[in-house]
Enzyme design. Sequence first.
Site, short mmCIF file in Angstrom:
data_model
loop_
_atom_site.label_atom_id
_atom_site.label_comp_id
_atom_site.label_asym_id
_atom_site.label_seq_id
_atom_site.Cartn_x
_atom_site.Cartn_y
_atom_site.Cartn_z
N LYS A 17 0.83 -1.22 0.00
CA LYS A 17 0.00 0.00 0.00
C LYS A 17 0.86 1.27 0.00
CE LYS A 17 -2.04 -1.17 3.88
NZ LYS A 17 -1.34 -2.46 4.14
N ARG A 92 -9.12 1.39 9.31
CA ARG A 92 -8.70 0.04 9.64
C ARG A 92 -9.79 -0.74 10.37
NH1 ARG A 92 -2.90 0.77 9.22
NH2 ARG A 92 -1.76 -1.14 9.66
N ARG A 130 11.48 -5.67 5.08
CA ARG A 130 11.29 -4.24 4.80
C ARG A 130 12.33 -3.40 5.55
NH1 ARG A 130 5.39 -1.90 5.39
NH2 ARG A 130 5.47 -2.83 7.47
N ARG A 163 11.77 -1.40 11.13
CA ARG A 163 10.79 -0.96 12.13
C ARG A 163 10.69 -1.99 13.25
NH1 ARG A 163 5.53 0.27 8.52
NH2 ARG A 163 4.59 -0.69 10.36
N ARG A 174 -0.22 -8.50 13.81
CA ARG A 174 -0.77 -7.48 12.90
C ARG A 174 -1.64 -8.13 11.84
NH1 ARG A 174 4.52 -4.75 11.33
NH2 ARG A 174 3.30 -3.71 9.73
P1 ADP Z 1 1.68 -1.48 7.64
O1 ADP Z 1 2.08 -0.48 6.57
O2 ADP Z 1 2.69 -2.53 7.79
O3 ADP Z 1 0.31 -2.01 7.45
P2 ADP Z 1 1.27 0.85 9.28
O4 ADP Z 1 2.48 1.70 9.13
O5 ADP Z 1 0.08 1.21 8.47
O6 ADP Z 1 1.68 -0.67 9.02
O7 ADP Z 1 0.80 0.82 10.81
C1 ADP Z 1 1.70 0.59 11.86
C2 ADP Z 1 0.94 0.61 13.17
O8 ADP Z 1 0.38 1.93 13.40
C3 ADP Z 1 -0.27 -0.32 13.26
O9 ADP Z 1 0.10 -1.64 13.63
C4 ADP Z 1 -1.11 0.37 14.34
O10 ADP Z 1 -0.58 0.15 15.64
C5 ADP Z 1 -0.90 1.85 14.02
N1 ADP Z 1 -1.92 2.32 13.07
C6 ADP Z 1 -1.71 2.73 11.78
N2 ADP Z 1 -2.86 3.12 11.21
C7 ADP Z 1 -3.83 2.94 12.14
C8 ADP Z 1 -5.24 3.13 12.16
N3 ADP Z 1 -5.91 3.58 11.07
N4 ADP Z 1 -5.92 2.87 13.30
C9 ADP Z 1 -5.28 2.43 14.40
N5 ADP Z 1 -3.96 2.19 14.45
C10 ADP Z 1 -3.22 2.44 13.33
P1 ADP Z 2 2.24 -1.87 3.23
O1 ADP Z 2 2.24 -0.36 3.21
O2 ADP Z 2 1.03 -2.45 2.59
O3 ADP Z 2 2.52 -2.42 4.58
P2 ADP Z 2 4.81 -1.61 1.82
O4 ADP Z 2 4.52 -0.74 0.64
O5 ADP Z 2 5.53 -1.00 2.96
O6 ADP Z 2 3.45 -2.35 2.30
O7 ADP Z 2 5.60 -2.89 1.28
C1 ADP Z 2 6.02 -3.94 2.17
C2 ADP Z 2 7.40 -4.45 1.72
O8 ADP Z 2 7.26 -5.14 0.49
C3 ADP Z 2 8.44 -3.35 1.48
O9 ADP Z 2 9.69 -3.85 1.89
C4 ADP Z 2 8.40 -3.13 -0.04
O10 ADP Z 2 9.65 -2.69 -0.55
C5 ADP Z 2 8.04 -4.52 -0.55
N1 ADP Z 2 7.17 -4.51 -1.74
C6 ADP Z 2 6.16 -3.63 -2.04
N2 ADP Z 2 5.58 -3.95 -3.22
C7 ADP Z 2 6.21 -5.06 -3.67
C8 ADP Z 2 6.06 -5.89 -4.84
N3 ADP Z 2 5.12 -5.64 -5.78
N4 ADP Z 2 6.88 -6.97 -4.97
C9 ADP Z 2 7.83 -7.24 -4.02
N5 ADP Z 2 8.02 -6.50 -2.91
C10 ADP Z 2 7.23 -5.43 -2.73
#
Ligand code: ADP
Ligand code: ADP
Length: 222
Positions: A17, A92, A130, A163, A174
């Site tokens: 995303k 979420r 990541r 992270r 998660r």
């Molecule tokens: P990822 O990209 O791996 O899905 P995020 O960076 O979006 O992770 O989120 C990291 C953490 O921040 C989540 O596990 C949660 O604790 C918090 N968080 C992010 N967005 C939200 C939301 N919309 N509501 C509640 N907690 C959130």
């Molecule tokens: P999210 O925001 O949904 O948690 P991220 O954009 O942070 O996901 O991507 C999660 C991990 O996967 C990062 O290390 C990123 O570089 C990698 N990644 C993202 N898109 C792809 C893809 N199409 N193929 C392989 N790896 C990817």
Amino acid sequence: MNRRTFFVLLGVPGAGKGTQAKLLEDRLGLPQISTGDIFRYNLKNKTELGLLAQSYMDKGELVPDEVTIRMVEDRLQQADALQGAILDGFPRNLIQAEALDQMTAPYGGVSLVPLIHISDEDAMLRITGRRVCRSCGAVYHIEFNPPKKEGVCGLDGGELYQRDDDKPETVRNRLYVYYKQTSPLVGYYFAKGLLVELDGNRSIESVQSELMELLAEKEVAQ
Ligand code: ADP
Ligand code: ADP
């Protein structure tokens, strides 16, 4: 009505995303609003919000709705969101989705909800590999999207780090939280006719081109 464009990117943690939102941001001229990034920024600066969010983030739990919703409300009022926004990581759960509907109702509501599919095994591999730039937040993967120079951001030379919540124990929780609380949004947006689904198990560039095609098809981005 002053129509604005709001995209909500859905998908398990690691689906891509943030990666896709950053690319869309440049192409569409809409800001990426990542609640996770905002919480991390606050954490880094040791604000009250950051300290509150930390205990939840460390466990992979959701930060309370009240705090998160207010934060997004404020963010959407900033000048760069006057045309709309790409929401990444928000909503979420159903309460947040309903709050977003209310916030965006004066501007025509949510425009489209792309859901990026990947398997849970791939999610684990992606998240545990990541790496994020400490200064600009750019996202890399040690294997799938490596920086030119190991440990160094190609954009601004910042240090890449893992992270705290990207360790396997937290990632499992998660994913659990995603299925329990976030996945009902798939039905919620499907019922509103806003859901479009795409296969995230392809290169970053292929996912991006399909996303652009879908947006153009639905006439929400030209
Ligand atoms: P990822 O990209 O791996 O899905 P995020 O960076 O979006 O992770 O989120 C990291 C953490 O921040 C989540 O596990 C949660 O604790 C918090 N968080 C992010 N967005 C939200 C939301 N919309 N509501 C509640 N907690 C959130
Ligand atoms: P999210 O925001 O949904 O948690 P991220 O954009 O942070 O996901 O991507 C999660 C991990 O996967 C990062 O290390 C990123 O570089 C990698 N990644 C993202 N898109 C792809 C893809 N199409 N193929 C392989 N790896 C990817």
